[in-house]
Design an enzyme around this catalytic site. Structure first.
Site, PDB file in Angstrom:
ATOM      1  N   SER A   1       5.053   0.496  -5.287  1.00 14.45           N
ATOM      2  CA  SER A   1       5.497  -0.015  -4.355  1.00 14.45           C
ATOM      3  C   SER A   1       5.643  -1.767  -4.588  1.00 14.45           C
ATOM      4  CB  SER A   1       4.630  -0.322  -2.941  1.00 14.45           C
ATOM      5  OG  SER A   1       4.820  -1.411  -2.222  1.00 14.45           O
TER       6      SER A   1
ATOM      7  N   HIS B   1       9.415   2.258  -4.051  1.00 16.66           N
ATOM      8  CA  HIS B   1       9.043   2.139  -2.900  1.00 16.66           C
ATOM      9  C   HIS B   1       9.267   0.511  -2.534  1.00 16.66           C
ATOM     10  CE1 HIS B   1       7.035   3.300   0.922  1.00 16.66           C
ATOM     11  NE2 HIS B   1       6.251   2.178   1.043  1.00 16.66           N
TER      12      HIS B   1
ATOM     13  N   ASP C   1       9.106  -2.113   0.716  1.00 17.44           N
ATOM     14  CA  ASP C   1       8.356  -2.180   2.138  1.00 17.44           C
ATOM     15  C   ASP C   1       9.187  -3.616   2.902  1.00 17.44           C
ATOM     16  OD1 ASP C   1       6.252  -0.624   2.269  1.00 17.44           O
ATOM     17  OD2 ASP C   1       5.250  -1.751   0.360  1.00 17.44           O
TER      18      ASP C   1
ATOM     19  N   MET D   1       9.277  -5.769   6.134  1.00 15.30           N
ATOM     20  CA  MET D   1       8.331  -6.134   7.266  1.00 15.30           C
ATOM     21  C   MET D   1       9.035  -7.123   7.929  1.00 15.30           C
ATOM     22  SD  MET D   1       4.646  -6.030   5.686  1.00 15.30           S
ATOM     23  CE  MET D   1       4.257  -4.569   4.458  1.00 15.30           C
TER      24      MET D   1
ATOM     25  N   MET E   1       9.441  -1.265   8.180  1.00 19.07           N
ATOM     26  CA  MET E   1       8.264  -1.620   9.251  1.00 19.07           C
ATOM     27  C   MET E   1       8.589  -2.690  10.282  1.00 19.07           C
ATOM     28  SD  MET E   1       4.957  -1.386   6.462  1.00 19.07           S
ATOM     29  CE  MET E   1       6.236  -1.526   5.262  1.00 19.07           C
TER      30      MET E   1
ATOM     31  N   MET F   1       0.862   6.981   7.062  1.00 14.30           N
ATOM     32  CA  MET F   1      -0.026   5.356   6.468  1.00 14.30           C
ATOM     33  C   MET F   1      -1.462   5.704   6.671  1.00 14.30           C
ATOM     34  SD  MET F   1       2.612   3.346   6.081  1.00 14.30           S
ATOM     35  CE  MET F   1       1.043   2.156   5.662  1.00 14.30           C
TER      36      MET F   1
ATOM     37  N   PHE G   1       0.002  -4.985   5.058  1.00 14.92           N
ATOM     38  CA  PHE G   1      -0.358  -5.663   3.802  1.00 14.92           C
ATOM     39  C   PHE G   1      -0.732  -4.732   2.633  1.00 14.92           C
ATOM     40  CE2 PHE G   1      -1.418  -7.978   7.752  1.00 14.92           C
ATOM     41  CZ  PHE G   1      -0.795  -9.345   7.221  1.00 14.92           C
ATOM     42  N   GLY G   2      -0.455  -5.141   1.791  1.00 13.64           N
ATOM     43  CA  GLY G   2      -0.988  -4.439   0.516  1.00 13.64           C
ATOM     44  C   GLY G   2      -2.525  -4.499   0.083  1.00 13.64           C
ATOM     45  N   GLY G   3      -2.957  -3.733  -0.626  1.00 21.03           N
ATOM     46  CA  GLY G   3      -4.450  -3.986  -1.096  1.00 21.03           C
ATOM     47  C   GLY G   3      -5.470  -3.745  -0.039  1.00 21.03           C
TER      48      GLY G   3
ATOM     49  N   ASP H   1       0.652   6.253   2.028  1.00 25.81           N
ATOM     50  CA  ASP H   1       1.181   5.136   1.564  1.00 25.81           C
ATOM     51  C   ASP H   1      -0.170   4.205   2.250  1.00 25.81           C
ATOM     52  OD1 ASP H   1       2.192   2.559   1.282  1.00 25.81           O
ATOM     53  OD2 ASP H   1       3.935   2.784   2.632  1.00 25.81           O
ATOM     54  N   GLY H   2      -0.822   3.519   0.980  1.00 25.82           N
ATOM     55  CA  GLY H   2      -1.969   2.426   1.448  1.00 25.82           C
ATOM     56  C   GLY H   2      -3.224   3.016   0.794  1.00 25.82           C
TER      57      GLY H   2
ATOM     58  N   GLY I   1       0.841   0.437  -4.574  1.00 22.11           N
ATOM     59  CA  GLY I   1       1.364  -1.038  -4.850  1.00 22.11           C
ATOM     60  C   GLY I   1       0.029  -1.830  -5.756  1.00 22.11           C
ATOM     61  N   SER I   2      -1.133  -2.192  -5.312  1.00 23.29           N
ATOM     62  CA  SER I   2      -1.952  -2.786  -5.960  1.00 23.29           C
ATOM     63  C   SER I   2      -2.247  -2.112  -7.155  1.00 23.29           C
ATOM     64  CB  SER I   2      -3.046  -3.272  -5.211  1.00 23.29           C
ATOM     65  OG  SER I   2      -2.789  -3.609  -3.908  1.00 23.29           O
TER      66      SER I   2
HETATM   67  C1  DX5 Z   1       1.700  -1.479   3.556  1.00 20.68           C
HETATM   68  C2  DX5 Z   1       2.841  -0.838   2.894  1.00 20.68           C
HETATM   69  C3  DX5 Z   1       2.187  -0.192   1.645  1.00 20.68           C
HETATM   70  C4  DX5 Z   1       1.807  -1.192   0.542  1.00 20.68           C
HETATM   71  C5  DX5 Z   1       0.948  -0.179  -0.294  1.00 20.68           C
HETATM   72  O1  DX5 Z   1       2.131  -1.655   4.879  1.00 20.68           O
HETATM   73  O2  DX5 Z   1       3.568  -0.006   3.602  1.00 20.68           O
HETATM   74  O3  DX5 Z   1       3.748   0.288   1.014  1.00 20.68           O
HETATM   75  O4  DX5 Z   1       2.693  -1.845  -0.154  1.00 20.68           O
HETATM   76  O5  DX5 Z   1      -0.038  -1.044  -0.982  1.00 20.68           O
HETATM   77  P1  DX5 Z   1      -1.438  -0.829  -1.881  1.00 20.68           P
HETATM   78  O6  DX5 Z   1      -1.133   0.417  -2.576  1.00 20.68           O
HETATM   79  O7  DX5 Z   1      -1.826  -2.069  -2.470  1.00 20.68           O
HETATM   80  O8  DX5 Z   1      -2.398  -0.503  -0.596  1.00 20.68           O
HETATM   81 ZN    ZN Z   2       5.304   1.384   2.416  1.00 22.88          ZN
END
Ligand code: DX5
Ligand code: ZN
Length: 217
Positions: A7, A32, A34, A36, A67, A136, A142-144, A174-175, A196-197
């Site tokens: 992501s 990916h 995202d 928002m 999202m 999800m 948010f990531g992380g 995802d997440g 992502g992170s």
């Molecule tokens: C969160 C996003 C994810 C996010 C995942 O709302 O949909 O795709 O980027 O990030 P990590 O892997 O850091 O949880």
């Molecule tokens: Zn996502």
């Protein structure tokens, strides 16, 4: 087959092309994105302009996760920006069947995402028409964040639904996916792993993708 979908939300946007390149070298399968809107989720990211830029950087399929409220308004825009897979949230769409058909008519793979509190059962009558279900494993926005354990149960339920319907949608998670959670999601029956992170915040992006891929072989 298992796929890794880094992501770009966690990437360094001042260097997006180099970051995507590094993920490709490591063996990323999809990219990916995202999206928002600050309404459906309490955060704002980017729209079709960045998807279009990513399209010019990579030939990998672009997995676009909307999202946003009222996603129907933007389906054409994401199609022309170059999205290959488009995912809408079950909670954001009133006429899911119509939306799925429209995404497919526009030439994209159609997916439905479920928030952590939305049961898999809500997709019982649409599952045979979709290409992927996105579970999800954090509250979107948010990531992380930390992986929610109940997601494993939902992945199993999605795999069960697929078997009962004798259909072939992919199950995506995802997440909070990292070297520890990925294996458990894989064992539960998941096919696509968004991360992502743990990829873009790593010292070596390519090596982070390789490490995750090795855990789902
Ligand atoms: C969160 C996003 C994810 C996010 C995942 O709302 O949909 O795709 O980027 O990030 P990590 O892997 O850091 O949880
Ligand atoms: Zn996502």
């Amino acid at each position: 087959m298992a796929y890794i979908a880094p992501s770009i939300l966690a990437s360094d946007f001042t260097n997006l092309s180099q970051q995507i390149r590094m993920a490709e070298i490591g063996g990323a399968d999809f990219i990916h994105c995202d999206i928002m809107d600050g309404h459906f989720v309490p955060n704002l990211t980017f729209g079709p302009i960045i998807v279009k830029a990513a399209r010019r950087i990579t030939k990998l399929p672009l997995d676009v996760h909307l999202m946003i409220e009222n996603p129907d308004k933007y389906l054409e825009e994401f199609a022309s920006a170059g999205a290959d897979m488009l995912t809408v949230h079950q909670e954001a769409v009133i006429h899911l069947n119509r939306t799925i058909n429209k995404i497919k008519e526009l030439g994209m793979k159609a997916g439905v995402a479920l928030n952590p509190s939305t049961p898999v059962k809500t997709l019982e009558y649409i599952a045979e028409f979709i290409d992927h279900i996105l579970i999800m494993s954090v509250n979107p926005g948010f990531g992380g964040q930390v992986f929610i354990e109940n997601s494993l149960k939902k992945i199993k339920e999605a795999a069960e639904l697929r078997k009962n319907l004798n259909t072939d949608f992919l199950i995506e998670v995802d997440g909070g996916i990292d070297t520890e959670t990925i294996k458990r999601a894989y064992d539960a029956g998941c096919d696509v792993f968004v991360s992502g992170s743990s990829i873009f915040k790593a010292d070596n992006i390519s090596a982070a993708v390789v490490e995750l891929k090795n855990l789902i072989k």
